[in-house]
Enzyme design. Sequence first.
Site, PDB file in Angstrom:
ATOM      1  N   GLY A  53      21.438  45.838  49.188  1.00 33.78           N
ATOM      2  CA  GLY A  53      21.505  46.935  50.144  1.00 33.78           C
ATOM      3  C   GLY A  53      22.638  47.894  49.864  1.00 33.78           C
ATOM      4  CG  ASN A  69      25.939  53.315  57.128  1.00 34.13           C
ATOM      5  OD1 ASN A  69      25.545  54.479  57.079  1.00 34.13           O
ATOM      6  ND2 ASN A  69      27.179  52.970  56.842  1.00 34.13           N
ATOM      7  N   GLY A 126      24.761  44.173  40.764  1.00 31.80           N
ATOM      8  CA  GLY A 126      24.104  43.925  42.036  1.00 31.80           C
ATOM      9  C   GLY A 126      23.468  45.189  42.579  1.00 31.80           C
ATOM     10  CG  ASP A 147      27.154  51.781  53.469  1.00 35.10           C
ATOM     11  OD1 ASP A 147      28.173  51.621  54.167  1.00 35.10           O
ATOM     12  OD2 ASP A 147      26.111  51.109  53.617  1.00 35.10           O
ATOM     13  CB  SER A 196      32.636  48.460  63.246  1.00 32.20           C
ATOM     14  OG  SER A 196      32.063  48.508  61.963  1.00 32.20           O
ATOM     15  CE  LYS A 256      24.148  48.637  55.988  1.00 29.96           C
ATOM     16  NZ  LYS A 256      25.058  48.790  54.840  1.00 29.96           N
TER      17      LYS A 256
END
Length: 295
Positions: free
Chosen positions: A147, A103, A143, A118, A31, A82
């Site tokens: 998260g 997030n 999946g 996201d 980031s 989160k």
Amino acid sequence: MLPFYTADQLDQLPAGARLGVIGNPIAHSKSPQMQQPALDAAGIPARYVRLLAGAEEGAFEALLGQLADRDFIGVNVTVPFKKRAHDAAVSLDPLAQLSGAVNTLVRRADGWHGYNTDGPGFSRAIEECFGRPLRELRVLIMGACGGAGSALACQCALEECPDLTLVNRPRPELEQLVAKLKPHTAAPITALHFDSPELPAAVAAADLIVNATSLGLHEGDPMPLPPGLLQPGQCLYDIVTHETALHRTATARGCRAATGQGMLLWQGAIAFEHWFARNPDVRQMKIGLYGEATH
């Protein structure tokens, strides 16, 4: 600058540090190399740093308090905080509320306001990579209870994708996720396990197959589904940011495949928009991440 700062090292923060990313672990986060160029290009005199929060009860919340005292503008939040960021926020955007995960936090006079970038970052990446908006695609997410996977499933429901299939190992959370999403879309939502006999037909019917599992993070990981199920012309999006065996196999079978680089970029760009109510220079963010702006 240090690679990251703990709660006990905040006195060592560089001058102008008013933004950051919180996680545990955090040294690997990309980031800063994405956000700092955007800040510099916009002429915003702020530094963006990595912040390591302790895993013990209350450590994340205490760190948020310290950052507020230091006049932080906002933070990104990654694993495993989160859910705790969601609980610490005084307000939530629709995706954060539905997914239970935050997030991005923005500090205002009344406290921290929570967003989930996201989902919209994923949506922008899909249209950029494949030339079709997410809302038009029949989507299968592998999946789905993780998260990232649950946030992407929520985004698909909110955009009312025409068909949504959620695949996961047998867990009570899978059926709970389906029940949570159904009030938000009229489209069918199907829950399957990786060994469900219906999985081959579901994969064949999907326009977009998303790998939101951790498989592929490490070389030698098994693929999350048998490669023979992939059909030429399908879109495969792997949220892992480097090419995986699944990505390479999908390409070889005539699929259009992409890594998670676009999602990483766009979730960061949308976070910037929340902090400053202006668009960042996405080209500079790309250069910061990849060394060039052609990805």
